[in-house]
Design an enzyme around this catalytic site. Structure first.
Site, mmCIF file in Angstrom:
data_model
loop_
_atom_site.group_PDB
_atom_site.id
_atom_site.type_symbol
_atom_site.label_atom_id
_atom_site.label_comp_id
_atom_site.label_asym_id
_atom_site.label_seq_id
_atom_site.Cartn_x
_atom_site.Cartn_y
_atom_site.Cartn_z
ATOM 1 N N THR A 135 0.808 -1.215 0.000
ATOM 2 C CA THR A 135 0.000 0.000 0.000
ATOM 3 C C THR A 135 0.843 1.267 0.000
ATOM 4 O O THR A 135 1.860 1.344 0.688
ATOM 5 C CB THR A 135 -0.930 0.007 1.224
ATOM 6 N N GLU A 250 -4.208 -14.677 2.521
ATOM 7 C CA GLU A 250 -4.319 -13.571 3.470
ATOM 8 C C GLU A 250 -5.773 -13.347 3.864
ATOM 9 O O GLU A 250 -6.098 -13.154 5.049
ATOM 10 C CB GLU A 250 -3.741 -12.291 2.853
#
Length: 387
Positions: A135, A250
């Protein structure tokens, strides 16, 4: 976990339950005594990783020749995640589950033999702390929009840019970093393992969050940092596909941990309403309390059956990205809802930080955001419907 919340399960075998006891004992001995200090400091001690390695619950999916146990059955990961999610030091213990479920697979699945020999023994021993950096300040869920650049210069890449919201970022020695090596939105993304002791690397502040205070979340910066080409994972331009490959695990990890957290919240709330009295009797005897808990426990039982089926599929290599997206948004949205309802049953005490439910309320909120927001998860499922 009591049978009141979840019926007997068929997912696990005796060896999984043995690991459950190990994980619970580890959390009580090595995390609980330090939990308050770690929350105040905003990160765990590095020794936690070394202790987890010695206990056999860190890097157990690393091949034996590199110091791990060579365990590829994901049910072992799930057992650890469940126990840590119910524990009072869950925010600190996330540093371990993050490594096992999300970061280590990049090092086991995408590395060549030379890279394995360089990094895996240290990771397995808890001496090298790992993180993954995707990110950026301007990208959020748009992974294809990353702007951190890596320009080839001989045997190195010169990396410039920044990352944000990076878990384990303050402690990390090795950071799997998504970088742009070409102009194509997807085909121009590569993965580099950035070593945190290299010139040009710096850590920003440990970000202040409303919850999960012991789990550090960092800004990372790269300024003309030279990273050897030998640190690239896979081929140049193959990074986006690698990220997409690892995201389902995840997301199923987040979903499974959310269901376990729901069960823990409900166990503690049941204990509370049996003991807390109002108008001369336990509040659990009031019809509204019974009805509320009947609904929430039923949701937990449905969620447990759903997640156990998906965990079994994942252990067989059959989990799809759509399965993981569905589970992620369903479990986390219900987790946030149930924590709020349980806090309401605690009354004013639920608003007091001395009660665990207040921390649950703060910690739960991020689950619908990290690993892909609920909106992105619904988009993945919706597109699979041909819409």
């Amino acid at each position: 976990m009591t049978d009141v919340i979840s019926a007997r399960r068929s997912l696990y075998e005796d060896e999984h339950e043995m690991l459950r006891e190990t994980a619970r004992s580890f959390a009580d001995k090595h995390a609980a005594p330090h939990a308050e200090r770690w929350r105040a400091e905003g990160k765990v001690d590095r020794e936690l990783f070394e202790e987890a390695a010695r206990a056999g619950i860190l890097g157990f999916n690393i091949p034996e020749e590199y110091g791990g146990a060579g365990v590829t059955d994901y049910r072992f990961n799930a057992v650890i995640g469940e126990e840590f999610s119910r524990h009072r030091a869950t925010d600190a213990l996330m540093a371990v589950t993050l490594s096992n479920d999300i970061v280590v697979p990049y090092f086991t699945d995408l590395t060549d033999e030379a890279q394995k020999a360089r990094w895996l023994p240290g990771i397995a021993a808890g001496e090298l702390v790992v993180a993954v950096a995707m990110t950026e300040p301007g990208t959020g869920s748009d992974l294809a929009g990353i702007a951190t650049t890596a320009v080839r210069d001989g045997d190195d890449y010169v990396v410039n840019g920044s990352k944000v919201f990076i878990s384990n970022g303050q402690n990390a020695d090795l950071v799997v970093t998504a970088v742009r090596t070409g102009p194509d939105r997807h085909g121009g993304i590569s993965l580099l393992v950035i070593e945190a002791d290299g010139p040009g690397f710096s850590r920003g502040r440990n970000l202040e969050k409303i919850g999960l205070h012991a789990q550090d979340t960092s800004e990372l910066y790269f300024h003309d940092m030279r990273v050897p080409v030998a640190n690239r994972l896979g081929a140049e331009g193959a990074g986006f596909d690698a990220l997409m490959r690892n995201l389902p695990q995840e997301r199923i990890s987040i979903a499974a941990n959310a269901v376990a957290s729901i069960e823990g919240v409900l166990e503690r709330t049941l204990d509370y309403v049996r003991e807390r009295k109002a108008f001369g009797r336990p509040i659990g005897t009031f019809q509204n309390t019974r009805f509320q808990l009947a609904e929430m426990v039923t949701t937990a039982r449905v969620g447990r059956a759903y997640l156990d089926d998906l965990l079994a599929r994942h252990s067989r290599g059959e989990l799809t990205a759509v399965d993981a997206a569905s589970a992620k948004f369903w479990a986390t949205e219900h987790y946030v809802d149930i924590v709020g309802r349980c806090l309401q049953l605690h009354g004013a005490y639920g608003y007091m930080l001395e009660y665990r439910i207040a921390h649950d309320y703060l910690d739960s909120r991020i689950t619908t955001i990290y690993g892909g927001t609920t909106e992105i998860m619904k988009e993945i499922v919706g597109r699979d419907l041909g819409l």
